[in-house]
Design a protein around this motif. Structure first.
Motif, PDB file in Angstrom:
ATOM      1  N   PRO A  21       0.788  -1.289   0.082  1.00 25.28           N
ATOM      2  CA  PRO A  21      -0.080   0.165   0.137  1.00 25.28           C
ATOM      3  C   PRO A  21       0.669   1.240   0.080  1.00 25.28           C
ATOM      4  O   PRO A  21       1.974   1.230   0.319  1.00 25.28           O
ATOM      5  CB  PRO A  21      -0.666   0.037   1.498  1.00 25.28           C
ATOM      6  N   ASP A  22       0.233   2.150  -0.517  1.00 23.15           N
ATOM      7  CA  ASP A  22       0.994   3.622  -0.738  1.00 23.15           C
ATOM      8  C   ASP A  22       1.276   4.009   0.837  1.00 23.15           C
ATOM      9  O   ASP A  22       2.191   4.763   1.038  1.00 23.15           O
ATOM     10  CB  ASP A  22       0.103   4.392  -1.371  1.00 23.15           C
ATOM     11  N   GLU A  23       0.281   3.850   1.737  1.00 19.83           N
ATOM     12  CA  GLU A  23       0.671   4.386   3.226  1.00 19.83           C
ATOM     13  C   GLU A  23       2.023   3.885   3.831  1.00 19.83           C
ATOM     14  O   GLU A  23       2.399   4.434   4.556  1.00 19.83           O
ATOM     15  CB  GLU A  23      -0.603   3.790   4.201  1.00 19.83           C
ATOM     16  N   VAL A  24       2.442   2.474   3.171  1.00 18.17           N
ATOM     17  CA  VAL A  24       3.689   2.071   3.718  1.00 18.17           C
ATOM     18  C   VAL A  24       4.738   3.053   3.259  1.00 18.17           C
ATOM     19  O   VAL A  24       5.660   3.590   4.324  1.00 18.17           O
ATOM     20  CB  VAL A  24       3.951   0.627   3.164  1.00 18.17           C
ATOM     21  N   PHE A  25       4.754   3.572   2.187  1.00 15.60           N
ATOM     22  CA  PHE A  25       5.863   4.414   1.743  1.00 15.60           C
ATOM     23  C   PHE A  25       5.530   5.786   2.156  1.00 15.60           C
ATOM     24  O   PHE A  25       6.334   6.776   2.371  1.00 15.60           O
ATOM     25  CB  PHE A  25       5.905   4.543   0.085  1.00 15.60           C
ATOM     26  N   ASP A  26       4.373   6.286   2.448  1.00 18.97           N
ATOM     27  CA  ASP A  26       3.802   7.503   3.064  1.00 18.97           C
ATOM     28  C   ASP A  26       4.671   7.778   4.414  1.00 18.97           C
ATOM     29  O   ASP A  26       5.425   8.832   4.649  1.00 18.97           O
ATOM     30  CB  ASP A  26       2.470   7.657   3.147  1.00 18.97           C
ATOM     31  N   ALA A  27       4.677   6.507   5.300  1.00 14.98           N
ATOM     32  CA  ALA A  27       5.242   6.657   6.439  1.00 14.98           C
ATOM     33  C   ALA A  27       6.703   6.928   6.528  1.00 14.98           C
ATOM     34  O   ALA A  27       7.436   7.362   7.629  1.00 14.98           O
ATOM     35  CB  ALA A  27       4.911   5.345   7.330  1.00 14.98           C
ATOM     36  N   CYS A  28       7.194   6.624   5.381  1.00 18.12           N
ATOM     37  CA  CYS A  28       8.882   6.804   5.063  1.00 18.12           C
ATOM     38  C   CYS A  28       9.239   8.332   5.039  1.00 18.12           C
ATOM     39  O   CYS A  28      10.543   8.530   4.812  1.00 18.12           O
ATOM     40  CB  CYS A  28       9.424   5.862   4.386  1.00 18.12           C
ATOM     41  N   ASP A  29       8.310   9.123   4.823  1.00 15.27           N
ATOM     42  CA  ASP A  29       8.646  10.637   4.369  1.00 15.27           C
ATOM     43  C   ASP A  29       9.484  10.917   5.339  1.00 15.27           C
ATOM     44  O   ASP A  29       9.291  11.092   6.826  1.00 15.27           O
ATOM     45  CB  ASP A  29       7.471  11.340   4.506  1.00 15.27           C
ATOM     46  N   GLY A  30      10.693  11.394   4.938  1.00 18.03           N
ATOM     47  CA  GLY A  30      11.889  12.103   5.888  1.00 18.03           C
ATOM     48  C   GLY A  30      12.468  11.161   6.615  1.00 18.03           C
ATOM     49  O   GLY A  30      13.403  11.657   7.365  1.00 18.03           O
ATOM     50  N   VAL A  31      12.560   9.933   6.296  1.00 18.93           N
ATOM     51  CA  VAL A  31      13.416   8.861   7.215  1.00 18.93           C
ATOM     52  C   VAL A  31      14.336   8.493   6.158  1.00 18.93           C
ATOM     53  O   VAL A  31      13.869   7.731   5.155  1.00 18.93           O
ATOM     54  CB  VAL A  31      12.498   7.783   7.710  1.00 18.93           C
ATOM     55  N   PRO A  32      15.675   8.416   6.333  1.00 23.28           N
ATOM     56  CA  PRO A  32      16.982   7.806   5.700  1.00 23.28           C
ATOM     57  C   PRO A  32      16.675   6.265   5.612  1.00 23.28           C
ATOM     58  O   PRO A  32      17.640   5.506   6.127  1.00 23.28           O
ATOM     59  CB  PRO A  32      17.930   8.434   6.416  1.00 23.28           C
ATOM     60  N   VAL A  33      15.876   5.568   5.126  1.00 27.81           N
ATOM     61  CA  VAL A  33      15.634   4.253   4.788  1.00 27.81           C
ATOM     62  C   VAL A  33      16.752   3.418   4.437  1.00 27.81           C
ATOM     63  O   VAL A  33      17.151   3.830   3.324  1.00 27.81           O
ATOM     64  CB  VAL A  33      14.044   3.828   4.373  1.00 27.81           C
ATOM     65  N   THR A  34      17.314   2.636   5.031  1.00 24.77           N
ATOM     66  CA  THR A  34      18.574   1.968   4.613  1.00 24.77           C
ATOM     67  C   THR A  34      17.978   0.496   4.145  1.00 24.77           C
ATOM     68  O   THR A  34      18.643  -0.234   3.336  1.00 24.77           O
ATOM     69  CB  THR A  34      19.786   1.898   5.450  1.00 24.77           C
ATOM     70  N   THR A  35      17.062  -0.241   5.039  1.00 22.58           N
ATOM     71  CA  THR A  35      16.830  -1.468   4.765  1.00 22.58           C
ATOM     72  C   THR A  35      15.125  -1.575   4.402  1.00 22.58           C
ATOM     73  O   THR A  35      14.356  -1.076   5.139  1.00 22.58           O
ATOM     74  CB  THR A  35      17.235  -2.256   5.834  1.00 22.58           C
ATOM     75  N   VAL A  36      14.893  -2.465   3.258  1.00 24.56           N
ATOM     76  CA  VAL A  36      13.501  -2.787   2.952  1.00 24.56           C
ATOM     77  C   VAL A  36      13.340  -4.236   3.019  1.00 24.56           C
ATOM     78  O   VAL A  36      13.822  -4.983   2.318  1.00 24.56           O
ATOM     79  CB  VAL A  36      12.996  -2.153   1.739  1.00 24.56           C
ATOM     80  N   ASN A  37      12.294  -4.639   3.785  1.00 26.61           N
ATOM     81  CA  ASN A  37      12.054  -5.992   4.036  1.00 26.61           C
ATOM     82  C   ASN A  37      10.598  -6.287   3.510  1.00 26.61           C
ATOM     83  O   ASN A  37       9.668  -5.940   4.185  1.00 26.61           O
ATOM     84  CB  ASN A  37      12.185  -6.636   5.338  1.00 26.61           C
ATOM     85  N   LEU A  38      10.262  -6.912   2.170  1.00 19.03           N
ATOM     86  CA  LEU A  38       9.014  -7.222   1.852  1.00 19.03           C
ATOM     87  C   LEU A  38       8.870  -8.544   1.638  1.00 19.03           C
ATOM     88  O   LEU A  38       8.063  -8.977   0.594  1.00 19.03           O
ATOM     89  CB  LEU A  38       8.946  -6.320   0.358  1.00 19.03           C
ATOM     90  N   SER A  39       9.748  -9.424   2.282  1.00 18.91           N
ATOM     91  CA  SER A  39       9.580 -10.925   2.071  1.00 18.91           C
ATOM     92  C   SER A  39       8.136 -11.458   2.544  1.00 18.91           C
ATOM     93  O   SER A  39       7.492 -10.965   3.314  1.00 18.91           O
ATOM     94  CB  SER A  39      10.788 -11.546   2.664  1.00 18.91           C
ATOM     95  N   LYS A  40       8.082 -12.793   2.218  1.00 24.19           N
ATOM     96  CA  LYS A  40       6.979 -13.575   2.576  1.00 24.19           C
ATOM     97  C   LYS A  40       5.646 -12.862   2.356  1.00 24.19           C
ATOM     98  O   LYS A  40       5.010 -12.874   3.254  1.00 24.19           O
ATOM     99  CB  LYS A  40       7.007 -14.093   3.965  1.00 24.19           C
ATOM    100  N   ASN A  41       5.516 -12.437   1.099  1.00 25.88           N
ATOM    101  CA  ASN A  41       4.292 -12.119   0.436  1.00 25.88           C
ATOM    102  C   ASN A  41       3.941 -12.601  -0.659  1.00 25.88           C
ATOM    103  O   ASN A  41       4.359 -13.848  -1.033  1.00 25.88           O
ATOM    104  CB  ASN A  41       4.346 -10.355   0.463  1.00 25.88           C
TER     105      ASN A  41
END
Length: 603
Positions: free
Chosen positions: A416-436
């Motif tokens: 969902p877009d809400e997942v990426f919306d929550a990252c606004d302004g956060v310097p994300v280094t790791t993304v885990n989208l496994s087991k979907n």
């Protein structure tokens, strides 16, 4: 020469110079002719059951064409040509070697590995110039005493025979630099081995040794010692005197304690897996400051001392299958640690799903626990700071403290877009989208390209990799295991900082060509696919590649040139349909496989 004489020589049958030639297996005349000029002769893989007499006498008898010509060009003057210095008779069916081997006194290299030899001729002791002798993979039960007269030897390979003893005379080979007596029936080794002061590499794995003689400690130049797969219950403390030792393999023995090595200041790798070690104390670790690889898997360890944090150069720590229930959180701060293996331990403080995410996630978790202890926080891993509806589906605590965007194990077909919306302004280094159940990569992941270094898309339904992934140019770790992938786009070579890629359990039939063009890559895991071949020459260009897992694919052959990938520390090839290397060689580990392959590179 009269016309009658000329006619007599002209009508002579080719090969009649030696009466036994008619019964000998054919050796192309061109090979012999070339060998007279180059001094090198390769007769490997020719089904030979005996060595043609013309080979033994190549330095003695004139070439047959000399009976046919009375005029010679400069290149044909056989009396000016060189003596044979290199003879390769590997992978034939030879049961013995002739005493006529003494007719080749200029030999520097003799390779007769992979035959059926049950004895060696005494005359072998007359090859005084010999520097490399490979008689491995035969049926030798004893060695002639004359062998120890070869005092010019630098390399001696005796592995995979049926030897029950090595004579004391081996101590005379004082210039020996490499000795391999592995995979024999040895129950003891002579103390005179300590006289081999020039020895750099000593392999005595896969024997029946119960002890190592104290005199071995005199090998002050030794860099590698492999005594794996024996029956050792202890290691003499004198071993610590081997001041040049860099690699020590003691796997698959009966050790109850880790050896103390106070003088081994240059030791880089210590492999003591598959023993019965129950205790690891500060006294075992305080002198291992240079160690980069510490392998302790399959022992009975219950804990790790805090002194392990002193190993600041540690790159790989394998604790698989022990009884460890907790870890020093400071492991997360070891600056060079790239591989931390913990499977098979009853860890209570670390959830299994964190371990399954791999080393980088695990280290981040350990670092976060240090911070919690420092600030007095004691929040569980499942705690989430849910403040806005858009953030309710992600762990905002992990997002804020670990820069981890986790949306895994949701059976989701889209993110969902809400997942990426929550990252606004956060310097994300790791993304885990496994087991979907994702069939494609969310396009918005490219919004994180300025900071993202680690992506886990394992256990989904991906049948292709979109170009959005290729824009993540800071990516270091990429996990695509357990999908439906059959190829990778060439654009993925844009990920020039990529170090680890996991492609296991997919549908690859060809090795992804793009990976050959990523010079930073260190680890490629592509097991359980259908890959039919690999390009060894392109792999050789990846000089940082240390781990290659090709298990359970469709490799019909392993290119010998793969043995030239000298930086490989882990090469896994089991479960493929090739005939060579044989299973016994694969079981000996990466170093043995690479050596086997190098010995088969055409010269």
């Amino acid at each position: 020469m009269s016309r009658r004489e000329g006619s007599r020589f002209a009508n002579r049958r080719p090969g009649s110079a030696f009466q036994s030639r008619a019964t000998e297996p054919p050796v192309p005349a061109g090979l012999i002719k070339t060998a007279r000029k180059s001094g090198q002769l390769n007769l490997s893989n020719r089904e030979l059951s005996e060595v043609p007499q013309s080979v033994w006498r190549i330095n003695v008898d004139p070439p047959e064409e000399s009976y046919l010509n009375v005029s010679f060009t400069a290149s044909d003057r056989w009396w000016d040509q060189t003596d044979l210095t290199k003879l390769i008779l590997a992978s034939n069916k030879l049961q013995c070697l002739s005493e006529d081997i003494q007719l080749l006194p200029a030999l520097i290299v003799l390779d007769v590995h992979d035959n059926l030899l049950s004895s060696l001729p005494c005359a072998i002791g007359q090859l005084s110039q010999l520097q490399k002798l490979n008689i491995s993979h035969n049926k030798l039960k004893e060695l002639p005493d004359e062998l120890w007269n070869l005092t010019s030897l630098r390399s001696l390979y005796l592995h995979h025979n049926e030897l029950e003893r090595i004579q004391e005379g081996i101590g005379k080979l004082i210039h020996l630099e490499e000795l391999d007596v592995s995979s024999n029936q040895l129950t003891a080794i002579p103390s005179t081995l300590g006289e081999l002061s020039s020895l750099l590499k000593f392999i005595l794995a896969n024997n029946k040794l119960k002890y190592i003689p104290l005199d071995i400690s005199k090998m002050r130049s030794l860099k590698l010692l492999d005594a794996s797969h024996n029956e050792l219950e202890g290691v003499p403390s004198e071993l610590a005197n081997m001041v040049s030792l860099q690699q020590l393999y003691l796997r698959h023995n009966k050790l109850h304690h880790l050896p103390q090595l106070p003088s081994c200041k240059y030791l880089k790798e210590l492999h003591v897996g598959n023993n019965q070690i129950e205790y690891l104390g500060s006294e075992h670790l305080k002198n291992l400051s240079a160690v980069t690889v510490l392998e302790l898997r399959d022992n009975k360890l219950k804990s790790l001392p805090d002194e392990i944090l002193m190993l600041q150069d540690l790159e790989r720590l394998d604790l698989t299958n022990n009884d460890i229930s907790s870890l020093p959180y400071g492991l997360g701060n070891l600056p060079k640690l790239m591989s931390l293996l913990l499977e098979g331990n009853p860890l209570r403080s670390i959830r299994r799903d964190i371990i399954n995410r791999g080393t980088q996630e695990l280290l981040k978790y350990l670092r976060s626990r240090i911070q919690e202890e420092t600030t007095g926080q004691d929040k569980s891993d499942s705690t989430t700071a849910m403040t806005l509806p858009s953030e309710s589906m992600i762990n905002t605590y992990a997002l804020g403290t670990q820069k981890l965007l986790e949306y895994s194990d949701r059976k989701a077909t889209i993110v969902p877009d809400e997942v990426f919306d929550a990252c606004d302004g956060v310097p994300v280094t790791t993304v885990n989208l496994s087991k979907n159940l994702l069939t494609g990569l969310p396009s918005r992941i490219s919004e994180l390209k300025a900071t993202i270094t680690d992506v886990n898309l394992g256990f989904n339904k991906l049948s292709s990799v979109s170009l959005e992934l290729c824009t993540l140019e800071l990516l270091i770790h990429l996990d695509l295991r357990n999908n439906l992938l059959a190829s990778l786009p060439m654009e993925i070579k844009q990920l020039q900082q990529l170090q680890t890629v996991i492609l296991s359990f997919n549908r690859f039939k060809e090795f992804p060509n793009a990976l050959y063009h990523i010079p930073a890559i260190e680890t490629i895991l592509i097991s359980n696919n259908q890959v039919g071949s690999i390009d060894a020459f392109q792999l050789m260009q990846l000089d940082k590649l240390t781990t290659l897992d090709m298990q359970n694919n469709d490799l019909m052959q392993v290119p010998p040139e793969l043995g030239s990938c000298v930086n490989l520390r882990t090469l896994l090839l089991e479960g493929n349909p090739f005939r060579n290397p044989r299973a016994a060689i694969l079981a000996r580990g990466t170093a043995a496989v690479l050596e086997y392959l190098r010995n088969r590179i055409p010269t």
